[in-house]
Design a protein around this motif. Structure first.
Motif, PDB file in Angstrom:
ATOM      1  N   CYS A  30      -6.484  42.750  53.187  1.00  0.00           N
ATOM      2  CA  CYS A  30      -5.984  44.027  52.664  1.00  0.00           C
ATOM      3  C   CYS A  30      -5.803  45.082  53.752  1.00  0.00           C
ATOM      4  CB  CYS A  30      -6.953  44.520  51.594  1.00  0.00           C
ATOM      5  SG  CYS A  30      -6.500  46.075  50.819  1.00  0.00           S
ATOM      6  N   GLY A  70      -6.870  51.570  47.363  1.00  0.00           N
ATOM      7  CA  GLY A  70      -8.178  51.830  47.923  1.00  0.00           C
ATOM      8  C   GLY A  70      -9.275  51.528  46.904  1.00  0.00           C
ATOM      9  N   ASN A  99     -13.951  47.236  43.651  1.00  0.00           N
ATOM     10  CA  ASN A  99     -14.727  46.216  44.368  1.00  0.00           C
ATOM     11  C   ASN A  99     -16.155  46.148  43.840  1.00  0.00           C
ATOM     12  OD1 ASN A  99     -16.244  48.283  45.681  1.00  0.00           O
ATOM     13  ND2 ASN A  99     -14.826  48.329  47.414  1.00  0.00           N
ATOM     14  N   ILE A 189      -6.014  34.709  42.684  1.00  0.00           N
ATOM     15  CA  ILE A 189      -4.805  35.430  43.130  1.00  0.00           C
ATOM     16  C   ILE A 189      -4.327  34.844  44.458  1.00  0.00           C
ATOM     17  CG2 ILE A 189      -3.909  37.723  43.804  1.00  0.00           C
ATOM     18  CD1 ILE A 189      -6.172  38.981  42.154  1.00  0.00           C
ATOM     19  N   GLY A 333      -2.498  47.403  44.752  1.00  0.00           N
ATOM     20  CA  GLY A 333      -2.526  46.017  44.267  1.00  0.00           C
ATOM     21  C   GLY A 333      -1.551  45.817  43.124  1.00  0.00           C
TER      22      GLY A 333
HETATM   23  N1  SAM Z   1     -10.605  48.233  45.914  1.00  0.00           N
HETATM   24  C1  SAM Z   1     -10.346  47.688  44.640  1.00  0.00           C
HETATM   25  C2  SAM Z   1     -10.578  46.196  44.642  1.00  0.00           C
HETATM   26  O1  SAM Z   1     -10.660  45.608  45.687  1.00  0.00           O
HETATM   27  O2  SAM Z   1     -10.675  45.649  43.553  1.00  0.00           O
HETATM   28  C3  SAM Z   1      -8.979  48.033  44.095  1.00  0.00           C
HETATM   29  C4  SAM Z   1      -7.827  48.022  45.047  1.00  0.00           C
HETATM   30  S1  SAM Z   1      -7.362  46.422  45.652  1.00  0.00           S
HETATM   31  C5  SAM Z   1      -5.982  46.823  46.658  1.00  0.00           C
HETATM   32  C6  SAM Z   1      -6.651  45.697  44.198  1.00  0.00           C
HETATM   33  C7  SAM Z   1      -6.597  44.180  44.187  1.00  0.00           C
HETATM   34  O3  SAM Z   1      -5.691  43.768  45.183  1.00  0.00           O
HETATM   35  C8  SAM Z   1      -7.912  43.503  44.498  1.00  0.00           C
HETATM   36  O4  SAM Z   1      -8.211  42.546  43.499  1.00  0.00           O
HETATM   37  C9  SAM Z   1      -7.678  42.826  45.821  1.00  0.00           C
HETATM   38  O5  SAM Z   1      -8.404  41.632  45.934  1.00  0.00           O
HETATM   39  C10 SAM Z   1      -6.190  42.584  45.765  1.00  0.00           C
HETATM   40  N2  SAM Z   1      -5.556  42.429  47.080  1.00  0.00           N
HETATM   41  C11 SAM Z   1      -5.653  43.227  48.157  1.00  0.00           C
HETATM   42  N3  SAM Z   1      -4.908  42.772  49.177  1.00  0.00           N
HETATM   43  C12 SAM Z   1      -4.314  41.636  48.727  1.00  0.00           C
HETATM   44  C13 SAM Z   1      -3.408  40.700  49.290  1.00  0.00           C
HETATM   45  N4  SAM Z   1      -2.962  40.837  50.537  1.00  0.00           N
HETATM   46  N5  SAM Z   1      -3.002  39.667  48.530  1.00  0.00           N
HETATM   47  C14 SAM Z   1      -3.443  39.505  47.259  1.00  0.00           C
HETATM   48  N6  SAM Z   1      -4.275  40.370  46.650  1.00  0.00           N
HETATM   49  C15 SAM Z   1      -4.721  41.415  47.381  1.00  0.00           C
END
Ligand code: SAM
Ligand code: SF4
Length: 333
Positions: A30, A70, A99, A189, A333
């Protein structure tokens, strides 16, 4: 009021709202470990501004809001936003993606404010590996958050697990077992190249057909099912006799753009019609004018593309358009 229907006939009922790009973790898929430049605080929409944007969206048929980041729980007073969104006419679902680290002390309060359910990210059940993937934080705190969510009745609890080749793919069986034993929904995912198309992504991308192969190898009998509420693009399965279920979100190996019903609002006030491409619309000039705000949402329908091209990127084919430079943490996300 017109519905939010785009040029390809897709009706939009779902808005993901990012409240911050900051985070207490640095998950390797991320964000970079160091050097991330965060949005200046004064550039973020205030909660009352977000509610104003959401009110226009609700008038145009948006029924579901998801709060994200975030890490949304690093922004204080989230219950104020949740209460404001809950009070909007026609809104029937407010959820949160987190998270989990800061969830335990806040779960009951958020539920009381109107939060219906949570997705909690959990990529590993191994503490050392958690440190490797998330680079900070502590897995025990995530489990505390999950337990608190169960206790607060934030159901159905969904656990988001990004599968990474060579990093956590050996835990697929463990996650499947969890879906057998607990009444939770595990969402596997695919790793997406959002804001970065680098060697790390190519090296660690894993198609989710691996999950079904692993289930077969373990002798599980599966039935496909309608997902728990709000499953969106997830292909949902249940192990026969299991307490929970699991879903596959595979934007790359099998893209689901045909049924896309979602828009995104970034923390600095931009509507993103598609997660992948660069196009976005700034809501700030429309604040104070519900008509202008509604026009902006209708414009998002006009410019929404038919699909992303993550699979073409993986194959090394030329892209038809410009991908976003925002990282996942800067979109939500
Ligand atoms: N911080 C929170 C979290 O991690 O749940 C919310 C924001 S996060 C950006 C939202 C979701 O996007 C999370 O489930 C994270 O695992 C997923 N995510 C982030 N980067 C990703 C990526 N490059 N590919 C797939 N899923 C991703
Ligand atoms: Fe933070 Fe969520 Fe991104 Fe991990 S996935 S760095 S927890 S925003």
């Amino acid at each position: 009021m017109p519905d939010l229907i785009d040029r390809f006939g897709r009706k939009h009922t779902y808005l993901r709202i990012s409240v911050t790009d900051r985070c207490n973790l640095r998950c390797l898929y991320c964000m970079p470990e160091e050097g991330m430049v965060f949005m200046e605080q004064e550039k973020l929409l205030s909660y009352s501004q977000i509610i104003e944007v959401a009110a226009s969206a609700a008038k145009l048929g948006i029924r579901k809001f998801r709060i994200t980041g975030g890490e949304p729980l690093v922004r204080p007073g989230l219950e104020e936003l949740i209460a404001g969104l809950s009070a909007l006419p026609g809104v029937d679902d407010i959820s949160l993606t987190t998270n989990g680290l800061l969830l335990a002390p806040q779960a009951a309060k958020l539920k009381q404010a109107g939060l219906k359910r949570v997705n909690i990210s959990l990529d590993t059940m191994d503490s050392a590996r958690f440190k490797f993937i998330a680079r900070r934080g502590n897995l025990d705190k995530v489990w505390e958050g999950i337990e608190a969510a169960v206790e607060a009745g934030l159901n159905p609890i969904k656990l988001n697990c990004v599968l990474l080749k060579g990093i956590n793919e050996d835990e697929i069986g463990r996650f499947l077992k969890l879906s057998m034993e607990q009444p939770m929904h595990i969402r596997f995912i695919e790793y997406m190249p959002i804001g970065h198309d680098d060697d790390g992504w190519r090296k660690h991308y894993l198609p989710l057909s691996r999950v079904l192969e692993e289930a077969a190898r373990l002798g599980y009998e599966l039935v496909q099912e309608e997902g728990p509420m709000g499953s969106g693009p997830s292909e949902n399965w249940k192990i026969v006799g299991g307490a929970g279920s699991f879903g596959l979100i595979h934007p790359i190996s099998e893209h689901f753009c045909k049924s896309c019903n979602r828009l995104r609002l970034t923390a600095d006030g931009h509507i993103k019609p598609c997660l992948y491409w660069v196009d976005e619309l700034n809501v700030k000039p429309a604040l104070g004018s519900p008509e202008a705000m509604e026009q902006l949402f209708l414009k998002a329908m006009d410019i929404k593309p038919e699909n992303h091209e993550m699979a073409a990127l993986l194959a090394g084919d030329k892209q038809s358009h410009v991908p976003t430079e925002r990282r996942m943490s800067q979109i939500g996300g």
